[in-house]
Design an enzyme around this catalytic site. Structure first.
Site, PDB file in Angstrom:
ATOM      1  N   TRP A   1       0.811  -1.222   0.000  1.00 30.44           N
ATOM      2  CA  TRP A   1       0.000   0.000   0.000  1.00 30.44           C
ATOM      3  C   TRP A   1       0.846   1.275   0.000  1.00 30.44           C
ATOM      4  CZ3 TRP A   1       1.900   2.424   4.135  1.00 30.44           C
ATOM      5  CH2 TRP A   1       2.482   1.615   5.112  1.00 30.44           C
ATOM      6  N   ASN A   2       2.160   1.155   0.194  1.00 30.53           N
ATOM      7  CA  ASN A   2       2.926   2.386   0.428  1.00 30.53           C
ATOM      8  C   ASN A   2       3.227   3.161  -0.868  1.00 30.53           C
ATOM      9  OD1 ASN A   2       4.706   0.361  -0.345  1.00 30.53           O
ATOM     10  ND2 ASN A   2       6.415   1.259   0.750  1.00 30.53           N
TER      11      ASN A   2
ATOM     12  N   LYS B   1      -2.509  -8.503  -7.517  1.00 26.93           N
ATOM     13  CA  LYS B   1      -3.330  -8.179  -6.352  1.00 26.93           C
ATOM     14  C   LYS B   1      -2.801  -6.927  -5.658  1.00 26.93           C
ATOM     15  CE  LYS B   1      -3.298  -9.218  -1.902  1.00 26.93           C
ATOM     16  NZ  LYS B   1      -3.959  -8.037  -1.350  1.00 26.93           N
ATOM     17  N   PRO B   2      -3.616  -5.866  -5.590  1.00 26.18           N
ATOM     18  CA  PRO B   2      -3.192  -4.685  -4.826  1.00 26.18           C
ATOM     19  C   PRO B   2      -3.465  -4.897  -3.339  1.00 26.18           C
ATOM     20  CG  PRO B   2      -5.311  -4.271  -5.905  1.00 26.18           C
ATOM     21  CD  PRO B   2      -4.933  -5.691  -6.235  1.00 26.18           C
TER      22      PRO B   2
ATOM     23  N   THR C   1       5.832 -11.867   5.473  1.00 22.17           N
ATOM     24  CA  THR C   1       4.971 -12.330   4.370  1.00 22.17           C
ATOM     25  C   THR C   1       5.846 -12.936   3.270  1.00 22.17           C
ATOM     26  OG1 THR C   1       3.707 -10.320   4.835  1.00 22.17           O
ATOM     27  CG2 THR C   1       2.983 -11.633   2.967  1.00 22.17           C
TER      28      THR C   1
ATOM     29  N   GLU D   1      10.784  -8.332  -2.956  1.00 21.92           N
ATOM     30  CA  GLU D   1      11.292  -7.018  -2.540  1.00 21.92           C
ATOM     31  C   GLU D   1      10.739  -6.754  -1.157  1.00 21.92           C
ATOM     32  OE1 GLU D   1      13.486  -5.512  -4.057  1.00 21.92           O
ATOM     33  OE2 GLU D   1      13.368  -6.181  -6.128  1.00 21.92           O
TER      34      GLU D   1
ATOM     35  N   GLY E   1      11.627  -5.671   3.266  1.00 24.43           N
ATOM     36  CA  GLY E   1      11.868  -4.455   4.050  1.00 24.43           C
ATOM     37  C   GLY E   1      13.292  -3.938   3.949  1.00 24.43           C
TER      38      GLY E   1
ATOM     39  N   CYS F   1      10.205   1.862   1.511  1.00 23.28           N
ATOM     40  CA  CYS F   1      11.140   0.782   1.848  1.00 23.28           C
ATOM     41  C   CYS F   1      12.573   1.284   1.946  1.00 23.28           C
ATOM     42  CB  CYS F   1      11.023  -0.348   0.836  1.00 23.28           C
ATOM     43  SG  CYS F   1      11.108   0.221  -0.855  1.00 23.28           S
TER      44      CYS F   1
ATOM     45  N   GLU G   1      12.745  -2.319  11.344  1.00 26.99           N
ATOM     46  CA  GLU G   1      12.385  -1.376  10.282  1.00 26.99           C
ATOM     47  C   GLU G   1      11.293  -0.453  10.818  1.00 26.99           C
ATOM     48  OE1 GLU G   1      10.161  -2.902   6.898  1.00 26.99           O
ATOM     49  OE2 GLU G   1      11.021  -1.339   5.644  1.00 26.99           O
TER      50      GLU G   1
ATOM     51  N   GLY H   1      15.539  -9.267   0.542  1.00 27.00           N
ATOM     52  CA  GLY H   1      14.865  -9.929  -0.575  1.00 27.00           C
ATOM     53  C   GLY H   1      15.755 -10.609  -1.581  1.00 27.00           C
TER      54      GLY H   1
ATOM     55  N   GLU I   1      14.300  -5.563  -9.444  1.00 24.35           N
ATOM     56  CA  GLU I   1      13.283  -4.966 -10.299  1.00 24.35           C
ATOM     57  C   GLU I   1      13.955  -3.838 -11.072  1.00 24.35           C
ATOM     58  OE1 GLU I   1       9.080  -5.936  -8.869  1.00 24.35           O
ATOM     59  OE2 GLU I   1       9.880  -4.616  -7.333  1.00 24.35           O
TER      60      GLU I   1
HETATM   61  P1  NAD Z   1       2.474  -6.937   3.637  1.00 24.66           P
HETATM   62  O1  NAD Z   1       3.451  -8.030   3.452  1.00 24.66           O
HETATM   63  O2  NAD Z   1       1.603  -6.970   4.822  1.00 24.66           O
HETATM   64  O3  NAD Z   1       1.501  -6.826   2.375  1.00 24.66           O
HETATM   65  C1  NAD Z   1       1.975  -6.710   1.058  1.00 24.66           C
HETATM   66  C2  NAD Z   1       1.002  -7.387   0.126  1.00 24.66           C
HETATM   67  O4  NAD Z   1       0.999  -8.788   0.404  1.00 24.66           O
HETATM   68  C3  NAD Z   1      -0.443  -6.923   0.279  1.00 24.66           C
HETATM   69  O5  NAD Z   1      -1.068  -6.888  -0.982  1.00 24.66           O
HETATM   70  C4  NAD Z   1      -1.040  -8.027   1.134  1.00 24.66           C
HETATM   71  O6  NAD Z   1      -2.444  -8.145   0.995  1.00 24.66           O
HETATM   72  C5  NAD Z   1      -0.319  -9.248   0.607  1.00 24.66           C
HETATM   73  N1  NAD Z   1      -0.267 -10.387   1.545  1.00 24.66           N
HETATM   74  C6  NAD Z   1      -0.344 -10.359   2.889  1.00 24.66           C
HETATM   75  N2  NAD Z   1      -0.295 -11.619   3.387  1.00 24.66           N
HETATM   76  C7  NAD Z   1      -0.165 -12.457   2.322  1.00 24.66           C
HETATM   77  C8  NAD Z   1      -0.057 -13.877   2.186  1.00 24.66           C
HETATM   78  N3  NAD Z   1      -0.067 -14.688   3.241  1.00 24.66           N
HETATM   79  N4  NAD Z   1       0.067 -14.389   0.952  1.00 24.66           N
HETATM   80  C9  NAD Z   1       0.103 -13.590  -0.136  1.00 24.66           C
HETATM   81  N5  NAD Z   1      -0.019 -12.237  -0.063  1.00 24.66           N
HETATM   82  C10 NAD Z   1      -0.148 -11.677   1.151  1.00 24.66           C
HETATM   83  O7  NAD Z   1       3.349  -5.614   3.596  1.00 24.66           O
HETATM   84  P2  NAD Z   1       2.848  -4.120   3.739  1.00 24.66           P
HETATM   85  O8  NAD Z   1       2.681  -3.832   5.178  1.00 24.66           O
HETATM   86  O9  NAD Z   1       1.702  -3.884   2.828  1.00 24.66           O
HETATM   87  O10 NAD Z   1       4.086  -3.312   3.131  1.00 24.66           O
HETATM   88  C11 NAD Z   1       5.080  -2.771   3.935  1.00 24.66           C
HETATM   89  C12 NAD Z   1       6.376  -3.542   3.782  1.00 24.66           C
HETATM   90  O11 NAD Z   1       6.748  -3.586   2.416  1.00 24.66           O
HETATM   91  C13 NAD Z   1       7.549  -2.883   4.482  1.00 24.66           C
HETATM   92  O12 NAD Z   1       8.310  -3.849   5.154  1.00 24.66           O
HETATM   93  C14 NAD Z   1       8.359  -2.278   3.349  1.00 24.66           C
HETATM   94  O13 NAD Z   1       9.717  -2.097   3.621  1.00 24.66           O
HETATM   95  C15 NAD Z   1       8.118  -3.274   2.275  1.00 24.66           C
HETATM   96  N6  NAD Z   1       8.365  -2.664   0.971  1.00 24.66           N
HETATM   97  C16 NAD Z   1       9.446  -3.094   0.267  1.00 24.66           C
HETATM   98  C17 NAD Z   1       9.748  -2.529  -0.967  1.00 24.66           C
HETATM   99  C18 NAD Z   1      10.919  -2.998  -1.760  1.00 24.66           C
HETATM  100  O14 NAD Z   1      10.925  -2.770  -2.952  1.00 24.66           O
HETATM  101  N7  NAD Z   1      11.878  -3.662  -1.176  1.00 24.66           N
HETATM  102  C19 NAD Z   1       8.919  -1.550  -1.494  1.00 24.66           C
HETATM  103  C20 NAD Z   1       7.822  -1.133  -0.739  1.00 24.66           C
HETATM  104  C21 NAD Z   1       7.558  -1.718   0.486  1.00 24.66           C
END
Ligand code: NAD
Length: 476
Positions: A145-146, A169-170, A226, A244, A246, A278, A380, A453, A457
């Site tokens: 969502w970020n 999936k968003p 996740t 990708e 944290g 991130c 993080e 990760g 990308e």
């Molecule tokens: P999250 O893992 O909770 O959710 C990310 C996505 O995964 C959402 O669409 C969610 O619905 C889905 N998801 C959740 N549980 C799942 C499961 N069991 N199986 C499949 N899909 C599932 O993460 P978040 O809180 O939305 O995002 C924040 C995190 O993302 C932070 O740690 C941030 O650092 C990281 N992030 C990393 C990058 C990067 O490029 N490295 C970019 C942006 C964010």
């Protein structure tokens, strides 16, 4: 809004809806279907049916479709950015940047579509070989969502250009701009079913994408925990993965740095998107000779920030995306204060009263004097909190920078080439910026080391990751 499957708006089999609320006001923006496993199956069927014809097109033709979509996104950027701010919370100028960034990614991939690569290998009397790249098939993309629009671009651009079809999936709090963009891509010439968007929770829709036997690769951006679960689920069918995850990026400012430039870099690096990025600056290490000046300047600028509804003009920081995110930040800062693990120079509280009461606002926060091992620097921190540590020399800065399980990005602020080389060689991160932080244009590979990760990308690297080599051996 509805899901997009097979080039059409679809209800989903379940009548339940997810409410998308504006994080600044609490108002309902729209509802989307709470998707189920059956909706994922339907999307995979549509993607599988579209695959053959899409993969057979000239790469240049696929590139032109991405290019046309980019032009439409640019034409509609104001409306798209407004919708992004309403669902995500970020200030409108940041949403405009992000939407334009999405267009730039599509343009970049359209631009390299004329250079599809391959090789010929001569083996003397044994024969000759031709090595070509072919797409993987139906791929899955799971987005947080970020930065929902930019990260959608990072996955859609290379996956579709390479000739794959996609089920995406968003995140539940930010599905709306994604659905609009999928509609724009469809109307730009994608074959129906090339790009499908299924809305819903991670546990139902996300897991069904990862587990589906016909999906050959999953590209996931999100939390490390996740990511681990996804890796485990994906192993059942030996799927390709890009993860990708944290980061806890260090920024090192040496005593020869341009102080004003470093201060601006730290502010943007930490407080962009209310700290929910991130590769945000999550730990700032400043040489002791300039630390007082840097901290003073940071404090003055942070206290002048305007926090509020991102749709209003002149806002520097929007709300956090959800109550849960704000609660997590609030807890870590409270713990820092209660355990005497740092001195909170400014901020350190929820923003409440008046218009703030309806949203998830947190005061931009500056913390100094942090104890070794404090959670504020070992975890993080995904919010507007900047911890500043003072270091006596470069050795200490590098050692401290590496005290993390992550390895996404890092920066050094200096005029000295030898300092730059040491940081580049010794700090463990996928990208090292010099006198800059946070910027990731579409041309450069992006991704982490260690628990940040797997895979990259952007750039040619991402295009390669959505294809595999196939070799023809001519024995003559
Ligand atoms: P999250 O893992 O909770 O959710 C990310 C996505 O995964 C959402 O669409 C969610 O619905 C889905 N998801 C959740 N549980 C799942 C499961 N069991 N199986 C499949 N899909 C599932 O993460 P978040 O809180 O939305 O995002 C924040 C995190 O993302 C932070 O740690 C941030 O650092 C990281 N992030 C990393 C990058 C990067 O490029 N490295 C970019 C942006 C964010």
């Amino acid at each position: 809004m509805l899901m997009r499957i097979g080039g059409k708006d679809m209800e989903g089999i379940d009548e339940r809806r997810i409410e998308v609320k504006n994080p600044a006001t609490g108002e309902l923006v729209d509802r989307v279907p709470a998707g189920a496993k059956e909706d994922v199956s339907c999307a995979v069927d549509a993607a599988e049916a579209a695959y053959g014809a899409w993969a057979k097109k000239f790469m240049r033709e696929r590139g032109m479709i991405l290019f046309h979509a980019a032009q439409k996104v640019r034409d509609q950027h104001k409306d798209l950015a407004r919708l992004l701010t309403m669902e995500q919370g970020k200030p409108i100028h940041e949403s405009i940047d992000e939407v334009r960034g999405f267009a730039s990614i599509l343009e970049f991939y359209a631009g390299i579509s004329a250079h599809s690569s391959g090789e010929a290998i001569r083996l003397g009397p044994a024969g000759d070989c031709m090595v070509v790249r072919e797409p993987l098939g139906v791929c899955g993309a799971i987005i947080p969502w970020n930065m929902p629009v930019l990260i959608m671009g990072w996955k859609v651009g290379p996956a579709l250009l390479a000739g794959n079809t996609l089920v995406l999936k968003p995140a539940s709090t930010t599905p709306l701009t994604t659905l609009k963009l999928a509609g724009i891509l469809d109307s730009s010439g994608l074959l129906p079913g090339v790009l499908n968007v299924v809305t819903g929770s991670g546990e139902s829709v996300g897991a069904a994408i990862v587990r589906h036997p016909l999906i050959r690769k999953v590209s996931f951006t999100g939390d490390c925990i996740t990511g681990s679960k996804i890796r485990e689920m994906a192993s059942a069918h030996m799927k390709d993965l890009t993860l990708e995850l944290g980061g806890s990026d260090p920024m090192i400012v040496m005593n020869d740095a341009d102080i004003d430039r470093a201060v601006e870099g730290a502010l943007r690096g930490r407080f962009y998107n209310a700290g929910q990025t991130c590769t945000a600056v999550k730990r700032l290490y400043v040489h002791e000779k300039i630390a007082d000046a840097v901290i003073r300047k940071l404090q003055v600028r942070i206290e002048a920030f305007r926090t509020g509804n991102g749709l209003e003009p002149g806002i520097d920081l929007g709300p956090m995306n959800s109550a849960g995110q704000r609660e997590r930040i609030s807890q870590v800062v409270k713990e820092t204060r209660d355990n005497h693990e740092g001195t909170i120079l400014t901020g350190g509280s929820l923003l409440e009263g008046g218009a703030y009461d309806a949203g998830h606002f947190y005061a931009p926060t500056l913390v100094t004097g942090i104890s070794p091992g404090a959670r504020l620097v070992t975890r993080e921190i995904f919010g507007p909190v900047l911890p500043v540590m003072t270091v006596p020399d470069l050795d200490t800065a590098i050692r401290e920078a590496n005290t993390t399980r992550f390895g996404l990005g890092a920066s050094v602020w200096t005029k000295d080439l030898a300092t730059t080389k040491r940081v580049f060689d010794e700090v463990k991160a996928g990208i090292i910026w010099v006198n800059r932080h946070l910027t990731v244009p579409p041309e450069i590979p992006f991704g982490g080391m260690n628990e940040s990760g797997i895979g990259r990308e952007n750039g040619q690297h991402a295009l390669d990751s959505y294809s595999r080599t196939k070799t023809l051996f001519l024995g003559w």
